[in-house]
Write an enzyme that holds these catalytic residues in place. Structure first.
Site, PDB file in Angstrom:
ATOM      1  N   ASP A  38      29.879  46.270  37.198  1.00  0.00           N
ATOM      2  CA  ASP A  38      29.978  47.622  37.746  1.00  0.00           C
ATOM      3  C   ASP A  38      29.934  47.591  39.269  1.00  0.00           C
ATOM      4  O   ASP A  38      29.122  46.878  39.866  1.00  0.00           O
ATOM      5  CB  ASP A  38      28.817  48.459  37.204  1.00  0.00           C
ATOM      6  CG  ASP A  38      28.888  49.920  37.613  1.00  0.00           C
ATOM      7  OD1 ASP A  38      29.896  50.570  37.307  1.00  0.00           O
ATOM      8  OD2 ASP A  38      27.922  50.401  38.231  1.00  0.00           O
ATOM      9  N   GLU A  90      35.005  45.757  38.442  1.00  0.00           N
ATOM     10  CA  GLU A  90      35.428  47.066  38.925  1.00  0.00           C
ATOM     11  C   GLU A  90      35.512  46.983  40.449  1.00  0.00           C
ATOM     12  O   GLU A  90      34.506  47.071  41.143  1.00  0.00           O
ATOM     13  CB  GLU A  90      34.440  48.149  38.506  1.00  0.00           C
ATOM     14  CG  GLU A  90      34.866  49.544  38.963  1.00  0.00           C
ATOM     15  CD  GLU A  90      33.775  50.592  38.769  1.00  0.00           C
ATOM     16  OE1 GLU A  90      34.130  51.769  38.578  1.00  0.00           O
ATOM     17  OE2 GLU A  90      32.587  50.242  38.829  1.00  0.00           O
TER      18      GLU A  90
END
Length: 563
Positions: free
Chosen positions: A205, A246
């Site tokens: 993330d 990401e």
């Protein structure tokens, strides 16, 4: 290509399926999805052709950010089950040939995590330096907040210790200090713990935020060296595991997260999401013109040999359009989300594709044909396989995180509890469970589910798409994207018409010899490359698409050679 040469890099031709355990299937009637329910639905994923499940956060949480505010990195939220339920799911998935990865959310913790509770108890706490503290917000530190509707600063004053702590996301999510070697060691322990329980990697993330130390008292010696250390650690623990990152940055900056620029080394992130290509795809769809997407694909850097791009139609966050210009973003908003309630943070949409195109199956099929034929590993978000919509009555990003629709009844087959007890409200109207559900579409050979299954099957049977060299071709019409994927054994020519009109495609490629027979993988008539001029001529219906493949020895068992 020989399977023995490609199977080690399983993720290069994987089909990744992202889901949230709490909205997938409830097993005990409390209204919340859980691992026991998810395990019972594994055969749906197997039939679909999924080879890797990506789990959104399932760790203990105070639910201030849909599970991303984690209070324990080593556990399962009690609402979702136990560690035993988790491992049983992973084992059952493996039995079907499906690997499992999970979100690695180590940019921040919940403010209720024991580390932060200890850190804010005293400036002398042993965990104090696990977070980022300053007497005053630094002028040279980060200023942009991720959630501008809820936060005005990335610094929050803590009255107890009279200092500010940093938070790039909500103030309930203080940032970890990755410059601290103890924090870096703990991140490695977290990864090692979950791989020991069967995970095949992680979706990392907010990678740029994780590595950014601007304005902090301490800095990472080299952020990319640290990322390479994480990849090396994961490789030592489990050589097949991956890091899916990401990284929503311009192509040139994103490519650095694969590894050393200008080399074939891929020693950092295994895959990076192609945010630029996704945003340009929506611009192309809004304009009915393939040019923006074609330009992006030509500009996209080639990943190192042992790395790959990940492609997607939408993810679980807002459908971000932040890399488009203001005018381009306005075009996409006008086409697919003209009402303010459909937009989020002035940069993205909180909608799913089918409602954006008013249920036009031609346009949804076009998008998913692109997903599975463009160079990269395709990533599906749960419910896309049946054409689920959103519920704009839900807050923010929750609009697309509605319960999975299994049956046509008023509870969607998700739970025996009343819908009022569900984590989020069900979709209503034309895209609600009465009209969009797995059960009915399994019986319908013309359904969205059948279409996606067919695309998955063709993708998995076409190694050129995952492993080949890719070339964008002139098509004779700006509405058409023509791209060729080739290996030493064969080639696939994919054609996609973005316009609401019939088009005549005229294209050629030096690798397609005159007279070559191209087989349509999706059941249309075969095509022959022109004998005189070596050109391919095809007519496409409005929003039509074709996958044309040069025959390979594997297509003819009599010619196939044993490995």
């Amino acid at each position: 290509m020989r399977l023995t040469r490609t199977s080690d890099l399983w993720w290069k031709d994987a089909v990744v399926y992202c889901l949230d355990v709490e909205t997938y299937q409830d097993s005990d009637g409390d209204g919340c999805g859980d691992f026991a329910g998810l395990t019972q639905r594994i055969d749906h994923l197997d039939r679909l052709g999924v080879t890797c499940v990506w789990l959104m956060p399932f760790y203990p949480t105070r639910e201030r950010d849909d599970g991303y505010d984690i209070t324990d990195f080593y556990g399962v939220d009690p609402r979702l089950g136990t560690l035993g339920d988790f491992t049983e799911f992973v084992r059952t998935a493996r039995d079907r040939g499906i690997r499992v990865i999970a979100d690695l959310v180590v940019n921040h913790t919940s403010e209720h995590h024991p580390w932060f509770e200890d850190a804010r108890s005293s400036r002398d706490s042993a965990y104090r330096d696990w977070y980022v503290w300053r007497d005053e917000p630094p002028e040279d530190g980060p200023h942009d907040v991720v959630f501008p509707d809820a936060e005005t600063s990335v610094w929050e004053y803590d009255e107890g210790t009279e200092q500010y702590y940093m938070h790039r996301f909500y103030k309930q999510q203080p940032d970890l200090n990755v410059a601290n070697p103890e924090v870096r060691d703990e991140i490695a322990r977290i990864m090692g713990f979950w791989t020991q329980l069967g995970l095949s990697g992680f979706r990392v993330d907010a990678v740029p935020f994780l590595l950014e130390t601007d304005g902090q008292p301490d800095e990472l010696p080299d952020p990319h060296e640290y990322l390479a250390d994480l990849r090396a650690f994961l490789g030592r623990r489990d050589g097949e595991s991956i890091l899916l990152g990401e990284v929503n940055l311009p192509y040139e900056d994103t490519a650095r997260f694969f590894g050393e620029p200008g080399t074939s080394r891929g020693d950092e992130l295994t895959m990076c999401f192609d945010f630029i290509g996704m945003q340009q795809m929506y611009l192309s769809m809004a304009r009915g013109d393939a040019t923006p997407l074609a330009r992006a694909l030509r500009d996209r850097p080639e990943p190192p040999r042992d790395a790959h791009w990940a492609t997607f139609v939408r993810n679980h966050d807002e459908l971000t359009l932040d890399k488009l210009s203001d005018d381009e973003r306005a075009e996409v908003f006008a086409a697919f989300g003209p009402e303010k309630d459909m937009q989020l943070y002035d940069r993205g949409l909180r909608r799913r594709l089918p409602p954006m195109v008013d249920g036009d199956r031609r346009r949804t099929e076009l998008a998913y044909s692109l997903l599975f034929s463009l160079p990269g590993t395709p990533v599906l978000f749960y419910g896309e396989e049946i054409g689920m919509g959103e519920n704009l009555a839900a807050e923010g990003r929750q609009a697309v995180r509605t319960p999975m629709q299994w049956t046509a009844d008023d509870k969607a087959g998700f739970s025996t509890a009343e819908p009022a007890d569900y984590p989020n409200p069900l979709v209503e109207g034309e895209f609600g469970p009465a009209k969009v559900n797995v059960h009915d579409q399994r019986q319908d050979s013309g359904s969205q589910l059948a279409c996606v299954r067919r695309l998955v099957e063709c993708y998995r049977e076409s190694p050129e798409l995952a492993w080949g060299a890719h070339e964008i071709l002139a098509a004779g019409d700006d509405a058409v994207l023509a791209h060729l994927s080739t290996t030493g054994d064969g080639a696939v020519l994919a054609l996609h018409n973005f316009a609401d009109r019939r088009v005549k495609v005229v294209t050629e490629a030096s690798r397609l010899a005159a007279g070559t027979l191209l087989t349509d993988l999706l059941g249309e008539d075969d095509v022959t490359v022109g004998e005189e001029d070596g050109k391919v001529r095809v007519e496409l219906e409005p929003y039509g698409y074709r996958w044309l493949r040069v025959s390979t020895p594997l297509d003819d068992p009599a010619r196939a050679t044993a490995d």
